[in-house]
Design a protein around this motif. Structure first.
Motif, mmCIF file in Angstrom:
data_model
loop_
_atom_site.group_PDB
_atom_site.id
_atom_site.type_symbol
_atom_site.label_atom_id
_atom_site.label_comp_id
_atom_site.label_asym_id
_atom_site.label_seq_id
_atom_site.Cartn_x
_atom_site.Cartn_y
_atom_site.Cartn_z
ATOM 1 N N UNK A 501 -3.737 -128.159 -19.671
ATOM 2 C CA UNK A 501 -5.040 -127.519 -19.555
ATOM 3 C C UNK A 501 -6.136 -128.564 -19.677
ATOM 4 N N UNK A 502 -7.009 -128.639 -18.697
ATOM 5 C CA UNK A 502 -8.167 -129.517 -18.848
ATOM 6 C C UNK A 502 -9.131 -128.914 -19.863
ATOM 7 N N UNK A 503 -9.811 -129.789 -20.608
ATOM 8 C CA UNK A 503 -10.693 -129.305 -21.676
ATOM 9 C C UNK A 503 -11.981 -128.687 -21.160
ATOM 10 N N UNK A 504 -12.195 -128.710 -19.843
ATOM 11 C CA UNK A 504 -13.385 -128.079 -19.280
ATOM 12 C C UNK A 504 -14.676 -128.772 -19.664
ATOM 13 N N UNK A 505 -14.566 -130.041 -20.097
ATOM 14 C CA UNK A 505 -15.722 -130.840 -20.530
ATOM 15 C C UNK A 505 -16.320 -130.322 -21.837
ATOM 16 N N UNK A 506 -15.488 -129.648 -22.627
ATOM 17 C CA UNK A 506 -15.868 -129.254 -23.971
ATOM 18 C C UNK A 506 -15.256 -130.259 -24.948
ATOM 19 N N UNK A 507 -15.811 -130.331 -26.118
ATOM 20 C CA UNK A 507 -15.258 -131.209 -27.133
ATOM 21 C C UNK A 507 -13.832 -130.773 -27.452
ATOM 22 N N UNK A 508 -12.950 -131.729 -27.637
ATOM 23 C CA UNK A 508 -11.541 -131.397 -27.877
ATOM 24 C C UNK A 508 -11.368 -130.530 -29.122
ATOM 25 N N UNK A 509 -12.247 -130.655 -30.081
ATOM 26 C CA UNK A 509 -12.123 -129.843 -31.289
ATOM 27 C C UNK A 509 -12.290 -128.353 -30.995
ATOM 28 N N UNK A 510 -12.951 -128.023 -29.891
ATOM 29 C CA UNK A 510 -13.147 -126.620 -29.541
ATOM 30 C C UNK A 510 -11.870 -125.950 -29.052
ATOM 31 N N UNK A 511 -10.829 -126.751 -28.812
ATOM 32 C CA UNK A 511 -9.551 -126.195 -28.357
ATOM 33 C C UNK A 511 -8.510 -126.161 -29.470
ATOM 34 N N UNK A 512 -8.876 -126.609 -30.648
ATOM 35 C CA UNK A 512 -7.932 -126.590 -31.767
ATOM 36 C C UNK A 512 -7.480 -125.155 -32.035
ATOM 37 N N UNK A 513 -6.176 -124.958 -32.136
ATOM 38 C CA UNK A 513 -5.644 -123.633 -32.433
ATOM 39 C C UNK A 513 -5.539 -122.708 -31.241
ATOM 40 N N UNK A 514 -5.816 -123.190 -30.037
ATOM 41 C CA UNK A 514 -5.698 -122.337 -28.842
ATOM 42 C C UNK A 514 -4.229 -122.042 -28.564
ATOM 43 N N UNK A 515 -3.904 -120.768 -28.412
ATOM 44 C CA UNK A 515 -2.548 -120.281 -28.140
ATOM 45 C C UNK A 515 -1.515 -120.873 -29.106
ATOM 46 N N UNK A 516 -1.666 -120.628 -30.388
ATOM 47 C CA UNK A 516 -0.656 -121.131 -31.341
ATOM 48 C C UNK A 516 0.712 -120.519 -31.049
ATOM 49 N N UNK A 517 1.723 -121.326 -31.094
ATOM 50 C CA UNK A 517 3.070 -120.867 -30.773
ATOM 51 C C UNK A 517 3.413 -120.926 -29.304
#
Length: 807
Positions: A501-517
């Motif tokens: 998944x590309x980060x969409x030019x958002x800070x990487x911290x904004x994706x922390x915890x996305x779809x756990x598992x």
């Protein structure tokens, strides 16, 4: 290896091996030579062998009572082959040195047609034979082997010499380098991935050689080689393979889906598991090949963008080419596919110490609709060639869906420069539905066992503009894509590709915890310095910039999200280079790009690489090494750039890995980068088990998906989804074609798959509803939706958002 007194150990008896193709010939109770647990040594890898082995099984046994022409696994000894006479059986395969030419480049003759004996595990990849005994120059088999076994039938020394001479003569006549040591690698899983092949290839597979053999096993037509070997390509041209890192290529026309090749000694062979988070990605993009980009093909052969002044993206390039029938029309693009990237590029990539390629493809590799002018379906043929070449040289592929219908970012490399029409504007929902279909189609293809060990990562959408689309709607789209890919491949146990998944030019911290598992997902960032504020500071001032800018945040994301890497980065610290920003758009550096009026100087300093001083090259090298170390898992953008048809040289040198290798500012060995940043605590992993397909993979809590259901209720710049055009899944689903092969043996079966891994995935393609109205997919976000949207009683409703269950 130091000389030592021989240790006489009991040797295991030669088993009568099973053979599924010759039932009844062998004892069925014996182990299968291709089973995961069968080895002649208890260790799985040469480096695991102890220096002294009293009490262990013998290390030299290579071939036993196996089928003729096929090897029995022996990690310690290298590969030896079953033969038709006792003198070169597995017991006596270790012949003394002779004058005949060794089939292993750089080694002394071993007296064997099949290669030199390798006893010491530390000798792996070496060019020198290690002494086994303490008897000086005595043949290495004299003590240990003859102590355990009596000689075969009594034969005179003269006959042995004659046989050795004949073997040497055969080698000289054939002049073929055959370093058959591929069998030192344990096949991953069962032999499913190479058990249904045979014949020679046509279309997307080399067809210059014919061969036959038992499916799943090397045949007499196998061609393989290491450093210094000669490669003959599909069109009959040849080149010398250069790989100083222990890699070797392998192509068997009778078994074109074998996965024996290895890019480098430190990279797992394709029939072994590449453990993400432990093994490092050292990759390069094949940008500008199957998706064109103006700054990468300002000229090239054939000339592309410089030839057509109106062309600013592939849309306008296709229109201009199609009108130019005198010069071949749109078929000029296929000429570009044939010539811009070739088999030799893959060989050079492996020889450069790189183990991955990221290959951008566009949705028009599958189909086009309406007035879309792109050359449809043709680029897929060349992606199949890429799979073939990657397999041959042991390179893994990250396939990246780079261009979606309507454009996901409005940039020229998305197909058309201008507007964003995916999850944005009145056609935003319909274009997203159509894009998800294309993700599904690609996922079904690459999840087939014939391709899954080569195409191991899938970038489902390149650089979507999350600030425009909205992170929440992008997450909805990403979850839907996840479900489609996993429906194709299945959950866990390494099934199907990593989903990037590309980060969409958002800070990487904004994706922390996305779809756990989630099962095997990765976060892709594209850290570029060059598109921000410009500076005329010397290249040497950027020596540690990647370390301080990227290193810590990538470490943190590997823990907070999971697998994280850089799908793109370059050596550019300014935006200098012809058309780097787009055709005729100028540069920030020179102050003639929109919004920039202050010049930092002339771009010539940054683009005239032929005038670069040794100090400039050294500083560029330092920046490259620091970038690689900070990013840890990376794909440089890009492998090559075409020469300008005007200047005759590359106009954007900071973006070409190949040019840097040739001119001394890219490392000949990317492992040089390790430690450049002085990071005392790099992320060493491993990833959590579920993140690599282990226990718990795919078990995403319902609470994690409750707010990202599909479809979205509203669309950016479009409003309520229920008032916007959308499609219905009632159309015939396109299936990507597989390569074709020519049968060379009536006994061999060839299966390249059917393009669709999961037959239960039977939903139709998203198509227009006959009684509803639609806008052009590329209309732009400011257009009003059709009114009325649908006629009378046939008015369609957008379904209520629901959580799509995991497959």
């Amino acid at each position: 290896m130091a000389s030592r007194q021989p240790q006489h150990v009991p040797y295991e008896p030669l088993p009568n091996l099973t053979d599924s193709h010759h039932e009844g010939l062998y004892d069925p109770s014996s182990p299968d030579p291709q089973s995961l647990s069968f080895h002649n040594t208890p260790q799985n890898y040469p480096v695991d062998l102890p220096d002294d082995i009293p009490g262990s099984r013998p290390r030299f046994l290579g071939a036993a009572a196996t089928e003729a022409g096929f090897s029995r696994d022996s990690y310690a000894s290298g590969q030896t082959y079953h033969s038709y006479n006792d003198n070169s059986s597995s017991v006596y395969q270790l012949n003394p040195p002779s004058r005949n030419e060794s089939p292993v480049p750089g080694r002394q003759g071993a007296g064997s047609v099949y290669g030199a004996y390798k006893d010491d595990p530390r000798e792996y990849g070496s060019t020198q034979d290690m002494a086994l005994s303490s008897m000086g120059g005595a043949p290495r088999y004299l003590e240990e082997k003859r102590t355990a076994y009596a000689p075969p039938r009594a034969k005179s020394k003269r006959k042995l010499m004659i046989l050795a001479g004949i073997a040497g003569l055969i080698l000289l006549i054939l002049a073929v380098v055959i370093p058959l040591y591929f069998a030192v690698f344990k096949p991953k899983g069962s032999t499913q991935n190479d058990a249904t092949t045979g014949g020679s290839s046509s279309a997307a597979q080399p067809s210059s050689t014919q061969g036959s053999g038992t499916p799943g096993k090397p045949s007499s037509a196998v061609v393989t080689g290491g450093d210094g070997s000669k490669v003959t390509t599909e069109d009959g041209t040849t080149f010398t393979y250069s790989n100083k890192f222990g890699g070797f290529w392998y192509f068997d026309p009778a078994n074109p889906f074998n996965n024996y090749a290895q890019a480098q000694s430190w990279t797992p062979a394709l029939n072994q598991t590449f453990t993400f988070g432990t093994n490092r990605i050292k990759g390069v993009n094949l940008g500008g090949w199957l998706v064109t980009e103006p700054f990468m093909q300002v000229g090239s052969s054939p000339a592309l963008y410089e030839k057509y002044p109106s062309a600013v993206d592939e849309w306008t390039l296709s229109v201009a080419m199609a009108a130019d029938t005198a010069n071949g029309g749109l078929s000029q693009l296929e000429t570009h596919y044939k010539t811009f990237i070739t088999e030799q590029d893959f060989a050079e990539i492996a020889g450069a110490g790189l183990n991955f390629v990221r290959i951008p493809i566009a949705y028009w590799a599958i189909e086009t609709r309406g007035n879309e002018p792109f050359l449809a379906k043709t680029s897929w043929t060349y992606f199949l060639k890429a799979i073939e070449w990657a397999r041959k040289y042991g390179i893994r592929i990250n396939v990246d869906l780079h261009a979606l219908p309507g454009s996901q970012n409005g940039w020229n490399h998305s197909g058309k420069l201008g507007d964003i029409n995916v999850l944005n504007g009145p056609m935003g929902l319909a274009n997203a539905q159509r894009s998800l279909d294309y993700i599904r189609i690609i996922a079904e293809f690459i999840s087939q066992p014939q391709y899954a060990d080569v195409v191991v990562m899938f970038g489902i959408t390149n650089e979507p503009q999350a600030p425009v689309i909205g992170q929440n709607n992008l997450e909805r789209y990403y979850l839907q894509a996840y479900n489609l890919v996993r429906t194709a491949s299945g959950i866990g146990a390494g099934n199907g590709p990593f989903i990037s998944y590309h980060d969409g030019f958002l800070d990487r911290t904004q994706w922390a915890g996305f779809l756990p598992g989630a099962d095997r997902i990765a976060l892709d960032s594209h850290p570029y310095i060059c598109f921000g504020a410009q500076s005329n500071a010397a290249m040497s001032t950027y020596a540690t910039t990647p370390c301080t800018t990227w290193g810590s945040s990538f470490n943190q994301s590997m823990t907070a999200f999971g697998m994280t890497g850089a799908g793109e980065f370059s050596n550019a610290v300014t935006d200098c280079g012809k058309w780097v920003n787009g055709v005729g758009l100028g540069t920030r550096y020179e102050g003639n790009y929109t919004g920039y009026t202050t010049s930092s100087g002339s771009c010539t300093t940054w683009t005239d690489y032929q005038a670069w001083t040794p100090a400039t090259k050294a500083a560029t090298m330092q920046f490259a090494l620091a970038s690689m170390d900070a990013l840890q898992n990376w794909f440089f953008w890009t492998w090559k750039i075409g020469n300008s048809s005007v200047s005759g040289q590359i106009e954007s040198p900071s973006w070409s890995y190949q040019l840097g290798l040739q001119n001394g500012w890219m490392p000949l060995d990317p492992r040089q980068a390790d430690g450049t940043c002085g990071n005392t605590a790099p992320w060493n992993g491993p990833l959590q088990s579920y993140q690599t397909g282990g226990a718990g993979a795919g078990q995403i809590p319902a609470s994690a998906t409750a707010s990202i259901v599909w479809p979205p209720a509203t669309i950016s710049s479009g409003g309520a989804a229920s008032l916007l055009p959308s499609y219905t899944p009632t159309g015939p689903i396109p299936t990507l074609p597989v390569p074709t092969f020519t049968q060379s043996s009536s006994k061999a079966t060839i299966s390249a798959g059917n393009g669709w891994q999961n037959p239960s995935d039977s939903a139709g393609a998203m198509v227009a509803i006959a009684t509803c109205s639609y806008l052009d997919p590329w209309v732009g976000p400011n257009a009003a939706p059709p009114s009325p949207l649908c006629s009378g009683a046939a008015k369609r409703e957008v379904p209520e958002p629901t959580i799509t269950p995991a497959p």
